[in-house]
Design an enzyme around this catalytic site. Sequence first.
Site, PDB file in Angstrom:
ATOM      1  N   HIS A   1       0.834  -1.199   0.000  1.00 26.18           N
ATOM      2  CA  HIS A   1       0.000   0.000   0.000  1.00 26.18           C
ATOM      3  C   HIS A   1       0.876   1.259   0.000  1.00 26.18           C
ATOM      4  CE1 HIS A   1      -3.436  -2.420   2.027  1.00 26.18           C
ATOM      5  NE2 HIS A   1      -3.848  -2.086   0.815  1.00 26.18           N
TER       6      HIS A   1
ATOM      7  N   CYS B   1      -2.754   0.324   9.544  1.00 29.10           N
ATOM      8  CA  CYS B   1      -3.750  -0.664   9.101  1.00 29.10           C
ATOM      9  C   CYS B   1      -4.748  -1.031  10.194  1.00 29.10           C
ATOM     10  CB  CYS B   1      -3.060  -1.939   8.648  1.00 29.10           C
ATOM     11  SG  CYS B   1      -1.605  -1.701   7.638  1.00 29.10           S
TER      12      CYS B   1
END
Length: 260
Positions: free
Chosen positions: A168, A255
Site C-alpha cells: 500500500h 492498518c
Amino acid sequence: MSHPSITFDHAITRRPAKSIVDGLRAIDIGAPDYDGMIRAHDAYVAALRSTGADVRVLDPIEAFPDAQFVEDTALCLPQGAILMHPGAPSRVGEVQEMAPHLREIYTDIRSIQGGGHIEGGDILVTGREILVGLSDRTNAAGVAELETIAHDWGHTVRTVITPPGVLHFKTDCSLMDPETILSTRKLDASGCFDGYRVLHVPDGEEAAANAIRFNDLVIMADGFPRTAEMLFRAGFKVVAIDNTDCAKLDGGMSCLSLRF
Ligand code: GLY
C-alpha cells in the site's frame, strides 16, 4: 497542534481472529502467532486510548483473516465516511461488516460501488489534500469514484504511485503533522511529497515508515531505534508497539485502526 488530519476523538479497531494464520501476505516468512498478535493489539489500543480518544474494539471475524486491518474498509473524513471496495477479493466482505458501525456515527456514508477498487491503506490525508497511491489493490477507477465524493465535501484528491512491490502507499509513508511526512527514500524519490517537509526513515529501517500520528502521539513499530530517535529529536512523542506478527501479514500501525 490541533488539525483534523492528526486530531481524533474516536478510533475503531477489530480484535484479530484465530484465522490470521490464513491472512494475505506477499512473502511467507512464517505464520503470525495469535497470542503475540493479541498482546500487540492490546498495547496498540491502550496507546490510542492514552490520548483520551474513545476507541471501539470490534469482535474478531473468523471468516475474514485480514479483518483486523480495518483501515482498508473505509475512509473517515470530518464530513462523512466512504466505504471502500478492496482490490483483494478475499477482503471485499469486510466492508459490509464495518458499515453498520460507521452508520452509528456518521449520517453521510457513501460507497465506492462502480467497477473501481480502492483500499484505505493507499490513502494519505494530509493537511491540505488527499493523496491516493495506485497499487495492486487500488486502481484509477476507484480513485475517480473517491475523488467525486471527496470533491463534494471540499477535498482535493491527487493520484500518486505506490512503488512496485509495496503493498500500500502508506506501507512507505505516514503523516507526522499536517505538513510533515515520514517516508522511505524510495517513495519520496517519486516526487509525490514535493512541497512538504519530509523526514526519511534511515536506511535499513524502511519498515518503520508505516506509523500514525494520533493526537499527541506518533505510534510506530518497535525495533527501529534510529527512526524513533529521529522523530524524538524532531519533537514528536513516540510510542513503539510490537509489530512482529502483523508484519508477517504486511500489516502495520495505520492498518489497525480507523481514526476520526
Ligand atoms: N494482509 C493484509 C493484506 O494483504 O491486505
